[in-house]
Design a protein around this motif. Structure first.
Motif, PDB file in Angstrom:
ATOM      1  N   UNK A  40     -11.034   7.151   1.565  1.00 41.76           N
ATOM      2  CA  UNK A  40     -11.488   5.794   1.282  1.00 41.76           C
ATOM      3  C   UNK A  40     -11.268   5.420  -0.182  1.00 41.76           C
ATOM      4  N   UNK A  41     -11.342   6.420  -1.070  1.00 42.11           N
ATOM      5  CA  UNK A  41     -11.212   6.122  -2.500  1.00 42.11           C
ATOM      6  C   UNK A  41      -9.776   6.148  -2.981  1.00 42.11           C
ATOM      7  N   UNK A  42      -8.997   7.135  -2.536  1.00 36.95           N
ATOM      8  CA  UNK A  42      -7.664   7.356  -3.104  1.00 36.95           C
ATOM      9  C   UNK A  42      -6.530   7.001  -2.141  1.00 36.95           C
ATOM     10  N   UNK A  43      -6.644   7.441  -0.903  1.00 38.06           N
ATOM     11  CA  UNK A  43      -5.535   7.268   0.043  1.00 38.06           C
ATOM     12  C   UNK A  43      -5.194   5.800   0.273  1.00 38.06           C
ATOM     13  N   UNK A  44      -6.204   4.939   0.164  1.00 37.83           N
ATOM     14  CA  UNK A  44      -5.932   3.509   0.336  1.00 37.83           C
ATOM     15  C   UNK A  44      -4.962   2.987  -0.729  1.00 37.83           C
ATOM     16  N   UNK A  45      -4.855   3.718  -1.859  1.00 34.36           N
ATOM     17  CA  UNK A  45      -3.921   3.346  -2.937  1.00 34.36           C
ATOM     18  C   UNK A  45      -2.695   4.247  -2.948  1.00 34.36           C
ATOM     19  N   UNK A  46      -2.471   4.989  -1.856  1.00 30.66           N
ATOM     20  CA  UNK A  46      -1.416   6.004  -1.820  1.00 30.66           C
ATOM     21  C   UNK A  46      -0.036   5.447  -2.167  1.00 30.66           C
ATOM     22  N   UNK A  47       0.273   4.243  -1.684  1.00 30.70           N
ATOM     23  CA  UNK A  47       1.596   3.668  -1.946  1.00 30.70           C
ATOM     24  C   UNK A  47       1.850   3.490  -3.438  1.00 30.70           C
ATOM     25  N   UNK A  48       0.808   3.119  -4.181  1.00 32.54           N
ATOM     26  CA  UNK A  48       0.953   2.961  -5.636  1.00 32.54           C
ATOM     27  C   UNK A  48       1.122   4.305  -6.334  1.00 32.54           C
ATOM     28  N   UNK A  49       0.714   5.377  -5.657  1.00 33.21           N
ATOM     29  CA  UNK A  49       0.786   6.712  -6.256  1.00 33.21           C
ATOM     30  C   UNK A  49       2.025   7.479  -5.822  1.00 33.21           C
ATOM     31  N   UNK A  50       2.901   6.814  -5.068  1.00 34.63           N
ATOM     32  CA  UNK A  50       4.142   7.457  -4.644  1.00 34.63           C
ATOM     33  C   UNK A  50       4.036   8.267  -3.368  1.00 34.63           C
ATOM     34  N   UNK A  89      -3.488  -1.849   8.610  1.00 30.28           N
ATOM     35  CA  UNK A  89      -3.691  -3.022   7.757  1.00 30.28           C
ATOM     36  C   UNK A  89      -2.356  -3.583   7.283  1.00 30.28           C
ATOM     37  N   UNK A  90      -1.371  -2.696   7.113  1.00 31.99           N
ATOM     38  CA  UNK A  90      -0.039  -3.144   6.672  1.00 31.99           C
ATOM     39  C   UNK A  90       1.020  -2.992   7.757  1.00 31.99           C
ATOM     40  N   UNK A  91       0.705  -2.195   8.777  1.00 29.38           N
ATOM     41  CA  UNK A  91       1.655  -1.974   9.862  1.00 29.38           C
ATOM     42  C   UNK A  91       0.914  -2.064  11.195  1.00 29.38           C
ATOM     43  N   UNK A  92       0.775  -3.261  11.749  1.00 26.74           N
ATOM     44  CA  UNK A  92      -0.031  -3.479  12.967  1.00 26.74           C
ATOM     45  C   UNK A  92       0.416  -2.664  14.181  1.00 26.74           C
ATOM     46  N   UNK A  93       1.669  -2.216  14.205  1.00 26.12           N
ATOM     47  CA  UNK A  93       2.186  -1.484  15.358  1.00 26.12           C
ATOM     48  C   UNK A  93       1.921   0.017  15.258  1.00 26.12           C
ATOM     49  N   UNK A  94       1.315   0.459  14.177  1.00 30.42           N
ATOM     50  CA  UNK A  94       1.067   1.887  13.963  1.00 30.42           C
ATOM     51  C   UNK A  94       0.016   2.381  14.949  1.00 30.42           C
ATOM     52  N   UNK A 115       2.147  12.674  14.679  1.00 36.64           N
ATOM     53  CA  UNK A 115       3.496  13.134  14.337  1.00 36.64           C
ATOM     54  C   UNK A 115       3.566  13.521  12.860  1.00 36.64           C
ATOM     55  N   UNK A 116       2.899  12.751  12.010  1.00 35.34           N
ATOM     56  CA  UNK A 116       2.866  13.058  10.580  1.00 35.34           C
ATOM     57  C   UNK A 116       2.134  14.373  10.347  1.00 35.34           C
ATOM     58  N   UNK A 161       2.947   8.199   1.024  1.00 33.78           N
ATOM     59  CA  UNK A 161       2.639   7.397   2.205  1.00 33.78           C
ATOM     60  C   UNK A 161       1.174   7.607   2.556  1.00 33.78           C
ATOM     61  N   UNK A 162       0.493   6.539   2.973  1.00 36.05           N
ATOM     62  CA  UNK A 162      -0.935   6.643   3.286  1.00 36.05           C
ATOM     63  C   UNK A 162      -1.213   7.678   4.360  1.00 36.05           C
ATOM     64  N   UNK A 163      -0.407   7.669   5.419  1.00 36.83           N
ATOM     65  CA  UNK A 163      -0.679   8.597   6.525  1.00 36.83           C
ATOM     66  C   UNK A 163      -0.460  10.050   6.101  1.00 36.83           C
ATOM     67  N   UNK A 164       0.568  10.303   5.295  1.00 32.48           N
ATOM     68  CA  UNK A 164       0.855  11.681   4.891  1.00 32.48           C
ATOM     69  C   UNK A 164      -0.230  12.234   3.973  1.00 32.48           C
ATOM     70  N   UNK A 165      -0.651  11.435   2.987  1.00 31.72           N
ATOM     71  CA  UNK A 165      -1.698  11.886   2.066  1.00 31.72           C
ATOM     72  C   UNK A 165      -3.042  11.987   2.788  1.00 31.72           C
ATOM     73  N   UNK A 166      -3.336  10.996   3.625  1.00 28.20           N
ATOM     74  CA  UNK A 166      -4.611  10.984   4.341  1.00 28.20           C
ATOM     75  C   UNK A 166      -4.756  12.152   5.287  1.00 28.20           C
ATOM     76  N   UNK A 167      -3.688  12.490   5.998  1.00 25.27           N
ATOM     77  CA  UNK A 167      -3.770  13.589   6.947  1.00 25.27           C
ATOM     78  C   UNK A 167      -3.767  14.945   6.241  1.00 25.27           C
ATOM     79  N   UNK A 168      -3.154  15.019   5.045  1.00 27.99           N
ATOM     80  CA  UNK A 168      -3.223  16.261   4.267  1.00 27.99           C
ATOM     81  C   UNK A 168      -4.671  16.537   3.873  1.00 27.99           C
ATOM     82  N   UNK A 169      -5.382  15.488   3.477  1.00 32.77           N
ATOM     83  CA  UNK A 169      -6.798  15.638   3.126  1.00 32.77           C
ATOM     84  C   UNK A 169      -7.619  16.028   4.351  1.00 32.77           C
TER      85      UNK A 169
END
Length: 436
Positions: free
Chosen positions: A365-375, A170-175, A182-183, A377-385
């Protein structure tokens, strides 16, 4: 009023956990509770909007459905069993090392066959009898296979990997999904090493290996090892990893080599190409392969996309109560709780429900989408979950994969889970405290 809504959200979460522990159908529970929360907050359309939003997400549908279609083709052509049999040939007569080697081998095969239950059935049917005949107690034989069923976290066809990729796009089309793997790679390797060590230690502590003992002769319901004698076709055994190889080459600098530029493609395209190559190599009727591929696609939408949709409706219910905004605001003020919520919550849910999917998808869906505001990266937090949920499932006695392994070994699933649980828990601790 706000306090009342937060209480409703909390009650909703408790109800979901209780119903899932009672083994009620996951999608029905998530959709039902989410819809009721929206109705109580006088926002019924939020639930329906969430449902329709996730049921038409092109990126998710393409990759997940194609991956499951390819998995069905592998099962129909028995190429998955060919792969297992080919990899297990060198394993005879290596003694105690059979235990960690089996876990490692299952982990690798799970990357090619990302379904935990499907992988344990394919691997366990061959390896569990082999382990038992080689002096490994039935419970540890099943545990060695079950412990490796979180290897799918590195699969391009994993629903969680595709889900996080779609979110970041959604923010990085080339991802790409290769980027998200890798993350995940560091967490996956650390967890692999920890579980390998702990499954070996548990085997020593519980004295699960007796040289010269044949536990297979004592098992009244064990399967015959005659499958191991089946002639192996090397080309058929390579088919399950064809899409993986294409995606790895396409996602690295190797794709810049002139004759390999065609490998730069998406997950769905790689899976379809893999199915086409399988038709040519196995000389299977194309009509039957096509039918199986679409059966797999339908199964994926019903069982995987369905959980994503249901989790979205549940999150919509929590949002209608104001719970998501409250949690995000609280986490912004104390970000140290984010990594623990993103790891231990999916892990615990995975253990108590036998599936890490519901908790991981709901959290992302609830938290990771706001990961950037929480300090984070979305991919790092999402994959940890995602990996925490998988580790929790691999420690649960009610997980489908555990029940499959228990059935093949002829033991109680609890005996298997108690041999895997400590390694999974320590892995989550390592991710939470040192990786995330």
């Amino acid at each position: 009023m706000d306090t009342l809504r937060l209480i409703l959200a909390l009650l909703g979460i408790v109800v979901v956990v209780v119903l899932l522990v009672m083994k009620k159908e996951t999608k029905t529970v998530l959709i039902g509770v989410g819809l009721i929360l929206c109705l109580l907050c006088l926002k019924p359309m939020n639930a329906f909007d969430a449902f329709t939003e996730y049921m038409t997400k092109a990126g998710l549908i393409k990759a997940i459905c194609a991956s499951m279609g390819f998995a069905f083709v592998m099962k129909y052509t028995k190429c998955d069993k060919q792969l297992v049999n080919a990899l297990t040939l060198p394993m005879k007569n290596i003694g105690f090392l059979l235990i960690p080697f089996t876990m490692f081998l299952t982990y690798l095969i799970n990357i090619a066959i990302p379904s935990a239950a499907g992988c344990s059935a394919a691997v366990g049917a061959t390896l569990i009898p082999l382990l038992m005949a080689s002096g490994v107690r039935p419970a540890m034989a099943g545990a060695a296979v079950f412990a490796g069923t979180f290897g799918g976290v590195l699969s391009p066809g994993s629903a969680h990997n595709i889900f996080i990729t779609d979110m970041v796009k959604a923010t990085n089309p080339l991802y790409t999904v290769q980027d998200v793997i890798k993350v995940q790679f560091q967490s996956a390797v650390i967890s692999l090493v920890i579980v390998l060590i702990m499954i070996s230690i548990m085997a020593l502590i519980l004295k699960d290996y007796s040289k010269g003992k044949n536990y297979l002769l004592d098992a009244t319901n064990s399967k015959s090892t005659s499958e191991n004698s089946e002639k192996i076709n090397p080309l058929h055994a390579l088919m399950p990893i064809v899409p993986l190889v294409i995606l790895i080459i396409g996602g690295t600098s190797l794709n810049k080599i002139s004759f390999l530029t065609w490998t730069k493609m998406g997950v769905a395209e790689a899976m379809i190409l893999g199915a086409v190559i399988t038709i040519i190599v196995t000389l299977t009727n194309p009509e039957k392969i096509t039918k199986e591929f679409f059966n797999g696609m339908g199964n994926a939408y019903a069982n995987i996309i369905g959980i994503i949709i249901a989790a979205g409706v549940f999150v919509a219910g929590l949002s209608a109560c104001g719970a998501i905004d409250f949690v995000i605001s609280w986490l912004k003020n104390d970000q140290s709780f984010v990594k623990f919520g993103g790891t231990f919550v999916p892990f615990i849910m995975g253990v108590v429900t036998g599936s890490g999917d519901a908790a991981a998808f709901a959290f992302n869906q609830a938290v990771t989408i706001h990961a950037n505001d929480l300090g984070f990266a979305q991919d790092k937090l999402g994959m940890a979950a995602a990996i925490s949920g998988a580790l929790g499932r691999s420690a649960s006695p009610i997980a489908g994969a555990c029940i499959v392994c228990a059935g093949l070994a002829g033991v109680n699933p609890i005996e298997i889970a108690k041999r895997t649980a400590l390694g999974m828990f320590l892995s989550v601790c390592a991710i939470a405290f040192f990786v995330l």
